[in-house]
Scaffold this active site. Sequence first.
Site, short mmCIF file in Angstrom:
data_model
loop_
_atom_site.label_atom_id
_atom_site.label_comp_id
_atom_site.label_asym_id
_atom_site.label_seq_id
_atom_site.Cartn_x
_atom_site.Cartn_y
_atom_site.Cartn_z
N TYR A 1 0.83 -1.20 0.00
CA TYR A 1 0.00 0.00 0.00
C TYR A 1 0.87 1.25 0.00
CZ TYR A 1 0.84 1.25 4.92
OH TYR A 1 1.41 1.67 6.09
N ARG B 1 7.53 4.07 -5.43
CA ARG B 1 7.72 3.16 -4.29
C ARG B 1 6.71 2.02 -4.35
NH1 ARG B 1 7.84 5.71 1.60
NH2 ARG B 1 5.59 5.75 1.28
N LYS C 1 6.57 -1.73 1.49
CA LYS C 1 5.48 -1.13 2.25
C LYS C 1 4.31 -2.11 2.18
CE LYS C 1 3.57 3.40 3.20
NZ LYS C 1 3.62 3.23 4.64
N GLU D 1 13.31 2.75 12.99
CA GLU D 1 12.23 3.70 12.68
C GLU D 1 11.06 3.47 13.62
OE1 GLU D 1 10.65 2.94 8.74
OE2 GLU D 1 10.64 0.77 9.10
N LEU E 1 11.91 1.81 6.21
CA LEU E 1 11.24 2.20 4.97
C LEU E 1 11.92 3.47 4.46
CD1 LEU E 1 8.67 1.66 3.13
CD2 LEU E 1 7.65 3.56 4.36
N1 PDD Z 1 3.52 5.30 7.04
N2 PDD Z 1 8.28 4.02 8.29
C1 PDD Z 1 7.14 3.29 8.34
C2 PDD Z 1 7.17 1.95 8.95
C3 PDD Z 1 5.95 3.82 7.78
O1 PDD Z 1 4.83 3.09 7.80
C4 PDD Z 1 5.98 5.12 7.19
C5 PDD Z 1 4.75 5.72 6.57
C6 PDD Z 1 7.18 5.84 7.19
C7 PDD Z 1 7.29 7.22 6.55
O2 PDD Z 1 7.15 7.16 5.14
P1 PDD Z 1 6.58 8.39 4.30
O3 PDD Z 1 7.40 9.56 4.67
O4 PDD Z 1 6.82 7.96 2.88
O5 PDD Z 1 5.14 8.56 4.66
C8 PDD Z 1 8.30 5.26 7.73
C9 PDD Z 1 2.32 5.78 6.41
C10 PDD Z 1 2.08 7.23 6.60
C11 PDD Z 1 1.16 4.90 6.83
O6 PDD Z 1 1.43 3.82 7.37
O7 PDD Z 1 0.02 5.24 6.59
#
Ligand code: PDD
Length: 297
Positions: free
Chosen positions: A31, A50, A149, A182, A206
């Site tokens: 997703y 991505r 993801k 993270e 991620l």
């Molecule tokens: N989550 N690390 C993890 C495990 C995440 O699930 C996310 C994002 C990030 C940050 O990625 P980005 O900057 O591309 O949003 C880092 C999204 C917001 C979610 O789970 O809905």
Amino acid sequence: MYVYLNDRIIPRSEAVISIFDHGFLYGDGIYETMRVYNGVVFKLDEHLNRLYRSASMIGLALPKDTDAIKIAVYETLSANDLSNAYVRLTVSRGRGPLGLDPDLCKEPTFLIIAEEFKEYPKAFYENGVRLIIPKTKRNFPEALNPQIKSLNFLNNILAKIEAKQADAYEALMLNISGKLTEGTISNVFFIKDEILCTPSIECGILDGITRRVVIELATREGITVKEGEFTKQDIYSASEVFITNTTLEVMPVSRVDDRTYEVGRVTRLLYKAYRQEVKAYVADVRSSGPSIWGYSE
Ligand code: PDD
């Protein structure tokens, strides 16, 4: 409210997915979460790149090409009359008989949900949020690579449960070598000796899109950025900490375990720079006019 399911925009109440969907049965899917500002999906290309990378890492052939996905995203926004929104695009392996074999599923399930964006409380940005370092370790790349993801979120959920039990907002996981990785839904940054530090991709994280933007903005501001391996002692001895993701943007951290932090100068500067970047991006897309993927006034 409408969602985009497979090839159609349909009312939410009519959107159903099979009990044999492997996304449901096995967490087999991927997703993206995107943020829409003033009718423009921020960093749409980066999110779709991505998505494609996640798909290729699990051997999933996406049912649409990039332009078709862009059209679908903008159609969903327009069907719901949304201009400041949260978009969740999910692709699962699809429906198939019981069994792990991905070839059991003939067609992926493709779903877009868009909702009005609900702002986080202002106090979060003014005072910062609280983090813990949980006992749960981040998945390691050779087992389930955090760069995918994926719909398989139990690792993060277990850490989130620990955070909730400790009354914390987010859990900052270590990897099996004890290095910082993270949060459950965010990347982490901290300032130490005037250097902006963040765990490298190799630590098992991620590749966050917000993280990349922040690294670029910091570099542009003349701040030295170090991507590398860090321990929890490094973050305990930091002067400022913040987390990033698509919806949180740059969110200050007030506490990690028992260590407390002020919302510092660098965090505030990068928060402002990020907002500016969003404005510039949106203005740029809007000034380039309606595009093939359905952006229109
Ligand atoms: N989550 N690390 C993890 C495990 C995440 O699930 C996310 C994002 C990030 C940050 O990625 P980005 O900057 O591309 O949003 C880092 C999204 C917001 C979610 O789970 O809905």
